[in-house]
Design a protein around this motif. Sequence first.
Motif, PDB file in Angstrom:
ATOM      1  N   GLY A 583     -40.680  31.776 -22.913  1.00 30.33           N
ATOM      2  CA  GLY A 583     -40.684  32.171 -24.315  1.00 30.33           C
ATOM      3  C   GLY A 583     -39.561  33.136 -24.644  1.00 30.33           C
ATOM      4  O   GLY A 583     -38.953  33.062 -25.727  1.00 30.33           O
ATOM      5  N   GLU A 584     -39.241  34.027 -23.720  1.00 32.81           N
ATOM      6  CA  GLU A 584     -38.121  34.944 -23.931  1.00 32.81           C
ATOM      7  C   GLU A 584     -36.793  34.185 -23.901  1.00 32.81           C
ATOM      8  O   GLU A 584     -35.878  34.479 -24.679  1.00 32.81           O
ATOM      9  CB  GLU A 584     -38.133  36.030 -22.857  1.00 32.81           C
ATOM     10  CG  GLU A 584     -39.291  37.017 -22.996  1.00 32.81           C
ATOM     11  CD  GLU A 584     -39.233  38.123 -21.964  1.00 32.81           C
ATOM     12  OE1 GLU A 584     -38.849  39.251 -22.347  1.00 32.81           O
ATOM     13  OE2 GLU A 584     -39.568  37.868 -20.790  1.00 32.81           O
ATOM     14  N   LYS A 585     -36.698  33.199 -23.018  1.00 24.41           N
ATOM     15  CA  LYS A 585     -35.473  32.400 -22.927  1.00 24.41           C
ATOM     16  C   LYS A 585     -35.200  31.670 -24.236  1.00 24.41           C
ATOM     17  O   LYS A 585     -34.047  31.565 -24.680  1.00 24.41           O
ATOM     18  CB  LYS A 585     -35.597  31.395 -21.777  1.00 24.41           C
ATOM     19  CG  LYS A 585     -34.429  30.437 -21.658  1.00 24.41           C
ATOM     20  CD  LYS A 585     -34.695  29.377 -20.598  1.00 24.41           C
ATOM     21  CE  LYS A 585     -33.625  28.295 -20.607  1.00 24.41           C
ATOM     22  NZ  LYS A 585     -33.930  27.207 -19.632  1.00 24.41           N
ATOM     23  N   LEU A 586     -36.259  31.186 -24.887  1.00 26.75           N
ATOM     24  CA  LEU A 586     -36.111  30.487 -26.166  1.00 26.75           C
ATOM     25  C   LEU A 586     -35.955  31.449 -27.342  1.00 26.75           C
ATOM     26  O   LEU A 586     -35.863  31.015 -28.494  1.00 26.75           O
ATOM     27  CB  LEU A 586     -37.329  29.585 -26.417  1.00 26.75           C
ATOM     28  CG  LEU A 586     -37.483  28.361 -25.528  1.00 26.75           C
ATOM     29  CD1 LEU A 586     -38.734  27.570 -25.918  1.00 26.75           C
ATOM     30  CD2 LEU A 586     -36.266  27.460 -25.579  1.00 26.75           C
ATOM     31  N   LYS A 587     -35.964  32.765 -27.036  1.00 29.94           N
ATOM     32  CA  LYS A 587     -35.819  33.801 -28.069  1.00 29.94           C
ATOM     33  C   LYS A 587     -36.966  33.759 -29.078  1.00 29.94           C
ATOM     34  O   LYS A 587     -36.781  34.030 -30.269  1.00 29.94           O
ATOM     35  CB  LYS A 587     -34.466  33.669 -28.781  1.00 29.94           C
ATOM     36  CG  LYS A 587     -33.267  33.900 -27.869  1.00 29.94           C
ATOM     37  CD  LYS A 587     -31.953  33.771 -28.621  1.00 29.94           C
ATOM     38  CE  LYS A 587     -30.771  34.207 -27.766  1.00 29.94           C
ATOM     39  NZ  LYS A 587     -30.675  33.533 -26.464  1.00 29.94           N
ATOM     40  N   LEU A 588     -38.156  33.418 -28.584  1.00 29.61           N
ATOM     41  CA  LEU A 588     -39.344  33.438 -29.433  1.00 29.61           C
ATOM     42  C   LEU A 588     -40.063  34.779 -29.348  1.00 29.61           C
ATOM     43  O   LEU A 588     -40.737  35.185 -30.295  1.00 29.61           O
ATOM     44  CB  LEU A 588     -40.316  32.324 -28.993  1.00 29.61           C
ATOM     45  CG  LEU A 588     -39.801  30.891 -29.081  1.00 29.61           C
ATOM     46  CD1 LEU A 588     -40.827  29.927 -28.486  1.00 29.61           C
ATOM     47  CD2 LEU A 588     -39.506  30.509 -30.516  1.00 29.61           C
ATOM     48  N   LEU A 589     -39.935  35.451 -28.226  1.00 26.24           N
ATOM     49  CA  LEU A 589     -40.667  36.684 -27.959  1.00 26.24           C
ATOM     50  C   LEU A 589     -39.716  37.867 -27.917  1.00 26.24           C
ATOM     51  O   LEU A 589     -38.528  37.713 -27.612  1.00 26.24           O
ATOM     52  CB  LEU A 589     -41.409  36.590 -26.618  1.00 26.24           C
ATOM     53  CG  LEU A 589     -42.276  35.352 -26.373  1.00 26.24           C
ATOM     54  CD1 LEU A 589     -42.885  35.415 -24.980  1.00 26.24           C
ATOM     55  CD2 LEU A 589     -43.364  35.235 -27.429  1.00 26.24           C
ATOM     56  N   HIS A 590     -40.241  39.035 -28.221  1.00 28.17           N
ATOM     57  CA  HIS A 590     -39.471  40.255 -27.970  1.00 28.17           C
ATOM     58  C   HIS A 590     -40.285  41.182 -27.085  1.00 28.17           C
ATOM     59  O   HIS A 590     -41.517  41.232 -27.168  1.00 28.17           O
ATOM     60  CB  HIS A 590     -39.059  40.951 -29.278  1.00 28.17           C
ATOM     61  CG  HIS A 590     -40.200  41.480 -30.092  1.00 28.17           C
ATOM     62  ND1 HIS A 590     -40.727  40.798 -31.166  1.00 28.17           N
ATOM     63  CD2 HIS A 590     -40.909  42.642 -29.996  1.00 28.17           C
ATOM     64  CE1 HIS A 590     -41.714  41.495 -31.697  1.00 28.17           C
ATOM     65  NE2 HIS A 590     -41.854  42.616 -31.003  1.00 28.17           N
ATOM     66  N   ARG A 591     -39.605  41.880 -26.219  1.00 29.82           N
ATOM     67  CA  ARG A 591     -40.230  42.760 -25.227  1.00 29.82           C
ATOM     68  C   ARG A 591     -40.074  44.205 -25.671  1.00 29.82           C
ATOM     69  O   ARG A 591     -38.980  44.643 -26.047  1.00 29.82           O
ATOM     70  CB  ARG A 591     -39.582  42.539 -23.863  1.00 29.82           C
ATOM     71  CG  ARG A 591     -40.149  43.385 -22.733  1.00 29.82           C
ATOM     72  CD  ARG A 591     -39.430  43.088 -21.440  1.00 29.82           C
ATOM     73  NE  ARG A 591     -39.722  41.752 -20.976  1.00 29.82           N
ATOM     74  CZ  ARG A 591     -40.738  41.445 -20.167  1.00 29.82           C
ATOM     75  NH1 ARG A 591     -41.564  42.409 -19.748  1.00 29.82           N
ATOM     76  NH2 ARG A 591     -40.930  40.204 -19.784  1.00 29.82           N
ATOM     77  N   ILE A 592     -41.184  44.928 -25.630  1.00 28.39           N
ATOM     78  CA  ILE A 592     -41.173  46.349 -25.968  1.00 28.39           C
ATOM     79  C   ILE A 592     -41.439  47.121 -24.681  1.00 28.39           C
ATOM     80  O   ILE A 592     -42.538  47.042 -24.106  1.00 28.39           O
ATOM     81  CB  ILE A 592     -42.250  46.679 -27.022  1.00 28.39           C
ATOM     82  CG1 ILE A 592     -42.049  45.808 -28.270  1.00 28.39           C
ATOM     83  CG2 ILE A 592     -42.216  48.158 -27.383  1.00 28.39           C
ATOM     84  CD1 ILE A 592     -43.204  45.880 -29.255  1.00 28.39           C
ATOM     85  N   LYS A 593     -40.424  47.868 -24.223  1.00 31.27           N
ATOM     86  CA  LYS A 593     -40.572  48.637 -22.992  1.00 31.27           C
ATOM     87  C   LYS A 593     -41.531  49.808 -23.213  1.00 31.27           C
ATOM     88  O   LYS A 593     -41.494  50.472 -24.254  1.00 31.27           O
ATOM     89  CB  LYS A 593     -39.216  49.176 -22.540  1.00 31.27           C
ATOM     90  CG  LYS A 593     -38.210  48.105 -22.125  1.00 31.27           C
ATOM     91  CD  LYS A 593     -38.603  47.487 -20.799  1.00 31.27           C
ATOM     92  CE  LYS A 593     -37.538  46.524 -20.305  1.00 31.27           C
ATOM     93  NZ  LYS A 593     -37.901  45.928 -18.989  1.00 31.27           N
ATOM     94  N   HIS A 594     -42.390  50.064 -22.216  1.00 30.75           N
ATOM     95  CA  HIS A 594     -43.342  51.170 -22.340  1.00 30.75           C
ATOM     96  C   HIS A 594     -43.706  51.656 -20.941  1.00 30.75           C
ATOM     97  O   HIS A 594     -43.858  50.843 -20.013  1.00 30.75           O
ATOM     98  CB  HIS A 594     -44.610  50.711 -23.080  1.00 30.75           C
ATOM     99  CG  HIS A 594     -45.459  51.840 -23.550  1.00 30.75           C
ATOM    100  ND1 HIS A 594     -46.392  52.456 -22.741  1.00 30.75           N
ATOM    101  CD2 HIS A 594     -45.522  52.476 -24.748  1.00 30.75           C
ATOM    102  CE1 HIS A 594     -46.998  53.412 -23.417  1.00 30.75           C
ATOM    103  NE2 HIS A 594     -46.481  53.438 -24.657  1.00 30.75           N
ATOM    104  N   PRO A 595     -43.847  52.972 -20.762  1.00 30.36           N
ATOM    105  CA  PRO A 595     -44.165  53.518 -19.431  1.00 30.36           C
ATOM    106  C   PRO A 595     -45.466  52.973 -18.848  1.00 30.36           C
ATOM    107  O   PRO A 595     -45.611  52.861 -17.625  1.00 30.36           O
ATOM    108  CB  PRO A 595     -44.268  55.028 -19.682  1.00 30.36           C
ATOM    109  CG  PRO A 595     -43.462  55.275 -20.913  1.00 30.36           C
ATOM    110  CD  PRO A 595     -43.610  54.051 -21.745  1.00 30.36           C
TER     111      PRO A 595
END
Length: 842
Positions: A583-595
Amino acid sequence: MPPLLSNFFLLLARKLLYIFVRTTILPEDLKQLQIDPDKPVCYVLQTRFLSNLLVLETETRKLGLPRALKSMGSPQLRENRSLFFLTRSDNPSPLQRNRFAYSSRFVRLLEAVRANPGLDVQLVPVTILWGRSPDKENSIFKILFADSWATPGVLKQVITILLHGRQTFVKFSAPVSMRGLVDEDQSPDITLRKLSRVLRVHFRRQREVAIGPDLSHRRILLQAILNAAPVQQAIAREMEDKKISRDKASERSLKYAREIAADYSYPVIRLFYLFLTWLWTRLYDGVDVHHFERVRHVAQDHEIVYVPCHRSHIDYLLLSYVIFQRGLMTPHIAAGDNLNMPVVGALMRGAGAFFLRRSFKGNFLYSAVFNEYLHQITIKGYSIEYFIEGGRSRTGRLLSPRAGMLSMTLRGYLRDHTRPIVFIPAYIGYEKLMEGKTYVGELAGKPKQKETIWGVFAAVRKIKKTFGKVQLSFGEPIHLDQLLDSEFAAWRETPVADDQKTPWMNSTIEKLATRINTNINAAASVNPVNLLSMVLLSTPKHAMDEDALVAQVDLYRRLLARVPYSGELVVTDMNGRDIVAYGEKLKLLHRIKHPLGDLIGVNDEQAMLLTYFRNNVLHLFILPSLIACLMQHNGELTRGEILRMVRSTYRFLQSELFLPWCLESVEGVITQWLEAFVDSGLLIARDDEHLICASPTSEAYAELNVLAQAVRQNIERYYMTVSLLTQLGSGRISPKRLEDLCHLLAQRLSVLHEFSAPEFSDKALFRNFVQTLVNTGVATVDGRDHLRFDDQLITIAAESRLILSAETRHGIQQITRITDAEIEVALAEKEKKEKRRDKAPA
């Protein structure tokens, strides 16, 4: 010639030939042939050409099959070759033997089998096609182009190899047992003639499947349509009604025929094939095809009508490409006249498209011409493709079928049922859509854009983007004669006039349409985007902890494997972690970094687009979601209570989503789901009858809660309609006005209460629900076209408390409390907007 020299010559000839030849082998899995390794094999080629022999020898060597140029390996047979030719050449010289004379090896084999009761020889017909061009009357180019119905001469064969050797198809067919025919205790001559006839018919059918039937010149076909009795009757009626001459009426009918008819051209097919081969590599990561063997199985003996779902303009191209690539001839495709644009329309005609108007209403002459055209191409053996939804789905759900094309196909079959018709449903699944944003805009109220040549050029600009993979899955075939037998056993002996409508015909068409959509859904192929959409759109902010998302996706995959929706269902073999990465490869998802752990989500615009892909597979999850919704809301229920509540709601879900189970059989499916929930830890069995949810703080409860969301909008839509109807009272509103009002209220509700799915206010869904209320007897329509109901509807509204929260029910009740005056104002304003939109330029 000495054997050593002969072998050297053949080796050299094979090497030279394969400079120009590239082959495609069918079937892809040779195990399907079920060749017995313990019995001798003899290959049968239709026409005696050295090129055919060389290709057969080369491919049998490569595939590990018994060699064509080796002896048959049986002490009872003294044959130094394992093949023979059925015919010789098309135009024999005076010194040449009869082209239909039996091969001496063929005769010897039959004599050997007859003389040795323990001997059997497997005859394996092999069809070799050097390109696939149908014959066309009055075409001087047929001599130079690819394999056609005429048996080629030597010169033509050489030219054909040079031009089309790289598109050579080699089709191995299932073996024919010589022993089986010899044991029928007939004379040698009769057995020889019978077996020869079987082989000739076989080769003819193989060629027809691959290159299509003989093509009449388009002008001749149009003339046949105009001369047909139904069209002549329509011309006479046109003369009488319009007070015009026969020449004028005939000219009008010819104009309609030209407007409709395809102009099939093999060069155009090849052009499209080369273009699409390039396009798929630029646009998609691949096309996965499932269950195509079903098409091959019925292609030889049936007229095929392909009936795919309709989700994109790419559908037309995709299905034809896959069919052609796998060795069958492309179908004639019914296309809306909105696609009959300059340049593009001509190319589509050449590829087999025939055009129809959106409505035939009031134009009986056009209707007669179109009906006759469809009948003519059907009886000539062309395969056909059309979309029974009528147009592209803007929501991702299957649309309610339209009966027009099915009715015309049925009437044509009743006129001439020499060749049986089989419908092949097809499921098409995308991971991204070219038209995605356009669909969302149209559902939000924007006018539908008219197709133009500039729109085509704009779409071509998108080919630099990546749209993931495409899934094409063929569903269970539907045999028209079997369906007719079940509806009206005497249909073969019952004449039906062209304009006659009978109850059994209407029933057959209705059941056929529903079964097609049901079989399309049963052939679903679940891709990673479907699963991500199902999960993320069930969360309040369309985001989840990455590990929780992975676990939920894996849960859905396990549940689908535990309780398969159908035998045709295909589910991606990616695990949850790989699906998130995809899903990330297709640019459908975004990732939110969190500790504390990364979060995975989609933005609001992407969420709107993803509803389409969730809706593609919603039918697979609707029953488990309903069970989860019931349990999550109530905490504890008996199995009997769950069965009763699911049965109460199921008839509406079945009508909307084309679910395959009848009301009686769905209970067994519900029981399977309950067992799967217990085995997965989503529910706990307190005893044999009582089921309870896991602890509210557990991961299992969180997973159950996400699963429960999929069905909520369906139930909310049903409850809003029932609530509005009960508040207005029995006999106070027509179905049409109720649909319009529900549409307006749903738009308002989605703004006030964040029901963000674009299809939540889709009028077609409300129309289907109201019609189901009538079909199931919950409501009736009186003589004034007003809906009447009794306590049954009130009971349905009351039982919603077991599914919907009090807050949701109160919110819906509040928004549906409107006065008659407010209704009149709202509907009048809606009508004005629709009129302005219809008048606006496209």
